[in-house]
Write a protein that holds these residues in place. Sequence first.
Motif, PDB file in Angstrom:
ATOM      1  N   TYR A  53       0.832  -1.202   0.000  1.00 53.78           N
ATOM      2  CA  TYR A  53       0.000   0.000   0.000  1.00 53.78           C
ATOM      3  C   TYR A  53       0.871   1.259   0.000  1.00 53.78           C
ATOM      4  CZ  TYR A  53      -3.362   3.495   1.634  1.00 53.78           C
ATOM      5  OH  TYR A  53      -4.134   4.624   1.760  1.00 53.78           O
ATOM      6  N   GLY A  59      -5.203   0.936  -5.144  1.00 55.56           N
ATOM      7  CA  GLY A  59      -6.015   0.340  -4.091  1.00 55.56           C
ATOM      8  C   GLY A  59      -6.904  -0.788  -4.567  1.00 55.56           C
ATOM      9  N   TYR A  76      -7.677  -6.254   6.667  1.00 57.19           N
ATOM     10  CA  TYR A  76      -7.056  -5.639   5.478  1.00 57.19           C
ATOM     11  C   TYR A  76      -6.903  -4.129   5.674  1.00 57.19           C
ATOM     12  CZ  TYR A  76      -8.103  -3.196   1.014  1.00 57.19           C
ATOM     13  OH  TYR A  76      -8.176  -2.311  -0.015  1.00 57.19           O
ATOM     14  N   MET A  80      -3.240  -1.913   6.116  1.00 58.94           N
ATOM     15  CA  MET A  80      -2.823  -0.689   5.412  1.00 58.94           C
ATOM     16  C   MET A  80      -2.411   0.384   6.422  1.00 58.94           C
ATOM     17  SD  MET A  80      -5.258  -0.234   2.067  1.00 58.94           S
ATOM     18  CE  MET A  80      -6.849  -0.491   2.855  1.00 58.94           C
ATOM     19  N   ARG A  81      -3.197   0.525   7.488  1.00 61.93           N
ATOM     20  CA  ARG A  81      -2.860   1.517   8.527  1.00 61.93           C
ATOM     21  C   ARG A  81      -1.501   1.189   9.163  1.00 61.93           C
ATOM     22  NH1 ARG A  81      -8.663   0.474  10.047  1.00 61.93           N
ATOM     23  NH2 ARG A  81      -9.817   2.205   9.120  1.00 61.93           N
ATOM     24  N   TYR A 104     -14.110   4.861   9.407  1.00 64.90           N
ATOM     25  CA  TYR A 104     -15.270   5.641   8.987  1.00 64.90           C
ATOM     26  C   TYR A 104     -16.569   4.849   9.092  1.00 64.90           C
ATOM     27  CZ  TYR A 104     -12.459   9.557   7.376  1.00 64.90           C
ATOM     28  OH  TYR A 104     -11.628  10.636   7.333  1.00 64.90           O
ATOM     29  N   THR A 105     -16.509   3.657   9.658  1.00 71.02           N
ATOM     30  CA  THR A 105     -17.735   2.876   9.803  1.00 71.02           C
ATOM     31  C   THR A 105     -17.932   2.469  11.253  1.00 71.02           C
ATOM     32  OG1 THR A 105     -16.727   0.703   9.472  1.00 71.02           O
ATOM     33  CG2 THR A 105     -17.404   1.892   7.497  1.00 71.02           C
ATOM     34  N   GLU A 107     -19.228  -0.206  12.178  1.00 72.99           N
ATOM     35  CA  GLU A 107     -18.852  -1.619  12.260  1.00 72.99           C
ATOM     36  C   GLU A 107     -17.353  -1.758  12.510  1.00 72.99           C
ATOM     37  OE1 GLU A 107     -20.655  -0.208   9.887  1.00 72.99           O
ATOM     38  OE2 GLU A 107     -22.497  -1.332   9.513  1.00 72.99           O
TER      39      GLU A 107
ATOM     40  N   PRO B  13     -18.072  -3.356  -3.995  1.00 74.27           N
ATOM     41  CA  PRO B  13     -18.071  -4.779  -3.643  1.00 74.27           C
ATOM     42  C   PRO B  13     -18.712  -5.072  -2.295  1.00 74.27           C
ATOM     43  CG  PRO B  13     -15.853  -3.856  -3.479  1.00 74.27           C
ATOM     44  CD  PRO B  13     -16.708  -2.824  -4.158  1.00 74.27           C
ATOM     45  N   ARG B  18     -20.121  -7.403   1.910  1.00 73.67           N
ATOM     46  CA  ARG B  18     -20.167  -7.072   3.335  1.00 73.67           C
ATOM     47  C   ARG B  18     -21.598  -6.894   3.827  1.00 73.67           C
ATOM     48  NH1 ARG B  18     -15.852  -4.263   1.348  1.00 73.67           N
ATOM     49  NH2 ARG B  18     -16.698  -2.164   1.491  1.00 73.67           N
ATOM     50  N   CYS B  22     -23.046  -5.423   7.742  1.00 79.36           N
ATOM     51  CA  CYS B  22     -23.811  -4.179   7.845  1.00 79.36           C
ATOM     52  C   CYS B  22     -24.749  -4.211   9.045  1.00 79.36           C
ATOM     53  CB  CYS B  22     -24.604  -3.984   6.552  1.00 79.36           C
ATOM     54  SG  CYS B  22     -25.647  -2.519   6.578  1.00 79.36           S
ATOM     55  N   TRP B 188     -13.780   6.896  -0.985  1.00 81.18           N
ATOM     56  CA  TRP B 188     -12.342   6.632  -0.844  1.00 81.18           C
ATOM     57  C   TRP B 188     -12.152   5.126  -0.663  1.00 81.18           C
ATOM     58  CZ3 TRP B 188     -14.800  11.035   0.298  1.00 81.18           C
ATOM     59  CH2 TRP B 188     -14.170  12.263   0.056  1.00 81.18           C
ATOM     60  N   PRO B 189     -12.586   4.347  -1.631  1.00 83.64           N
ATOM     61  CA  PRO B 189     -12.552   2.898  -1.453  1.00 83.64           C
ATOM     62  C   PRO B 189     -11.119   2.375  -1.448  1.00 83.64           C
ATOM     63  CG  PRO B 189     -13.018   3.416  -3.727  1.00 83.64           C
ATOM     64  CD  PRO B 189     -12.994   4.735  -2.973  1.00 83.64           C
ATOM     65  N   ALA B 190     -10.965   1.209  -0.899  1.00 85.37           N
ATOM     66  CA  ALA B 190      -9.670   0.520  -0.944  1.00 85.37           C
ATOM     67  C   ALA B 190      -8.546   1.361  -0.356  1.00 85.37           C
ATOM     68  CB  ALA B 190      -9.333   0.093  -2.383  1.00 85.37           C
ATOM     69  N   THR B 191      -8.908   2.153   0.644  1.00 86.51           N
ATOM     70  CA  THR B 191      -7.930   2.875   1.463  1.00 86.51           C
ATOM     71  C   THR B 191      -8.379   2.685   2.916  1.00 86.51           C
ATOM     72  OG1 THR B 191      -9.083   4.984   1.736  1.00 86.51           O
ATOM     73  CG2 THR B 191      -7.875   4.684  -0.329  1.00 86.51           C
ATOM     74  N   PRO B 192      -7.549   3.087   3.875  1.00 87.25           N
ATOM     75  CA  PRO B 192      -8.017   3.019   5.269  1.00 87.25           C
ATOM     76  C   PRO B 192      -9.221   3.930   5.510  1.00 87.25           C
ATOM     77  CG  PRO B 192      -5.632   3.194   5.181  1.00 87.25           C
ATOM     78  CD  PRO B 192      -6.128   3.438   3.777  1.00 87.25           C
ATOM     79  N   ASP B 193      -9.477   4.863   4.603  1.00 90.35           N
ATOM     80  CA  ASP B 193     -10.623   5.776   4.723  1.00 90.35           C
ATOM     81  C   ASP B 193     -11.907   5.171   4.162  1.00 90.35           C
ATOM     82  OD1 ASP B 193      -8.720   7.637   5.599  1.00 90.35           O
ATOM     83  OD2 ASP B 193      -8.340   8.295   3.547  1.00 90.35           O
ATOM     84  N   SER B 194     -11.876   3.916   3.822  1.00 92.48           N
ATOM     85  CA  SER B 194     -13.069   3.265   3.287  1.00 92.48           C
ATOM     86  C   SER B 194     -14.269   3.541   4.186  1.00 92.48           C
ATOM     87  CB  SER B 194     -12.826   1.753   3.200  1.00 92.48           C
ATOM     88  OG  SER B 194     -13.995   1.110   2.759  1.00 92.48           O
ATOM     89  N   GLY B 195     -15.340   4.017   3.595  1.00 92.32           N
ATOM     90  CA  GLY B 195     -16.520   4.401   4.371  1.00 92.32           C
ATOM     91  C   GLY B 195     -16.688   5.904   4.474  1.00 92.32           C
ATOM     92  N   LYS B 196     -15.617   6.645   4.142  1.00 94.12           N
ATOM     93  CA  LYS B 196     -15.717   8.105   4.117  1.00 94.12           C
ATOM     94  C   LYS B 196     -16.578   8.517   2.920  1.00 94.12           C
ATOM     95  CE  LYS B 196     -12.591  12.130   3.709  1.00 94.12           C
ATOM     96  NZ  LYS B 196     -11.170  12.507   3.527  1.00 94.12           N
ATOM     97  N   PRO B 260     -22.023   3.357   5.265  1.00 92.35           N
ATOM     98  CA  PRO B 260     -20.577   3.486   4.967  1.00 92.35           C
ATOM     99  C   PRO B 260     -19.849   2.149   4.904  1.00 92.35           C
ATOM    100  CG  PRO B 260     -21.076   4.246   7.198  1.00 92.35           C
ATOM    101  CD  PRO B 260     -22.393   4.052   6.509  1.00 92.35           C
ATOM    102  N   ILE B 261     -20.419   1.108   5.501  1.00 98.16           N
ATOM    103  CA  ILE B 261     -19.777  -0.213   5.408  1.00 98.16           C
ATOM    104  C   ILE B 261     -19.693  -0.650   3.943  1.00 98.16           C
ATOM    105  CG2 ILE B 261     -21.939  -1.496   5.748  1.00 98.16           C
ATOM    106  CD1 ILE B 261     -18.457  -2.506   7.098  1.00 98.16           C
TER     107      ILE B 261
END
Lengths: 111, 277
Positions: A53, A59, A76, A80-81, A104-105, A107, B13, B18, B22, B188-196, B260-261
């Motif tokens: 990453y 990504g 996963y 990355m973090r 950001y979720t 969950e 996806p 997921r 949810c 911002w998929p496929a980053t740690p920010d996924s869900g933003k 966001p999930i």
Amino acid sequence: MSLYHLQKFLYELNRDEAAQEKYRADLDALISEFELTTEESEALREGDIGLLYVLGVNGQILMHYAAFLGIEWFDYLDQMRAGIEQYGPVRAGVYAMTGGGESYTAEGKKQ
Amino acid sequence: MSLVYAGVLSHAPGITGRADLCENVAKRDEFYAALENQRKEIEATGAEALIVVAAEHFANFFMNNMPAYCIGIGEKYEGPIEDPDWLKIKKTTVPGAPDLGTRITREVMQTVDAAYAEEWKFDHGIMVPLNFLTPAYDLPIIPVNINCQGPPLTPLPRAWAFGEALRRACDAVPEKIAIVGTGGISHWPATPDSGKINEAWDRDFLDRLMRNDQAALLDYDDAETYRDAGQGGFEIRTFIAVAAAAGGHGDLQFYTAELPIFAVGCTVARFSLTSQD
């Protein structure tokens, strides 16, 4: 720096079942088919999502690779973090982390 | 005219993969119901083929030879490329429409230099929409890709022109054709920010889209989109192309930023079709 070839390795692996069989049978042989740095080759041998990453792998390519490795969703994201913690900010591409690594979720926050 | 339906929907996806993670089950199921409604609307038109204007994620195209636009003219397609347990969609074969696809490609080429492909593997960008819109995989599919992943990307006015070309091509054939665009808005998929999700940005874009305001839709530049809507925002190209193909106003049937999930603001909309005569 051969990010192009590193991504191409993963692109081929993600989409081609024959490449996936080769990956499982003889990873070093598959790696040798691509022009990769020692660091990149090692990241692939280790399945080091965090380093891949940070190196700037797209990504979407990385996400599909993580799924191929069977890594659970929140693991996963955490890998990355952890990669950023260990190796610093993302060095290339458009998939950089924008915030401080928080989830950001709802969950994800419970994980 | 032979374009009988135009709409847009999200494709992330997580929408399938997921679903079980949810927690907002009521909102999730409302979204699924909107997708089921879209399926019924398409079915009711008697569409003989479905064009899916997608933004693929390196299932076929790579930086060794990246087309800005590509149209599938294969007899059949395989998908998903992803681990089926991860996506929660089984690997399957999807019928294509080689003859129709070729005629459409030929007409599109009158104004847009599109690539074509007889081989094409579907990733979540097409499989998630098909999972809801043609769950039996019995409707011939014409996959269409706009490169939204590997910059440099096609400029938005060209995406509009491509949509217009698709419309002209659909209207030049006798078959009844449905078209959907599938992308994300801000994400911002496929980053740690996924869900933003930038809900305000999404709603402003959707307002422009539903008005089908060409000037307003093309008034984005990629640097601003990247800043405000993430790299996922580049996928507005698919929505813009379908708006151009439809010509009429949109009806936003579903939008939420409360899932966001799924890593995207979940969207379902249809357009009215203006006469091209």
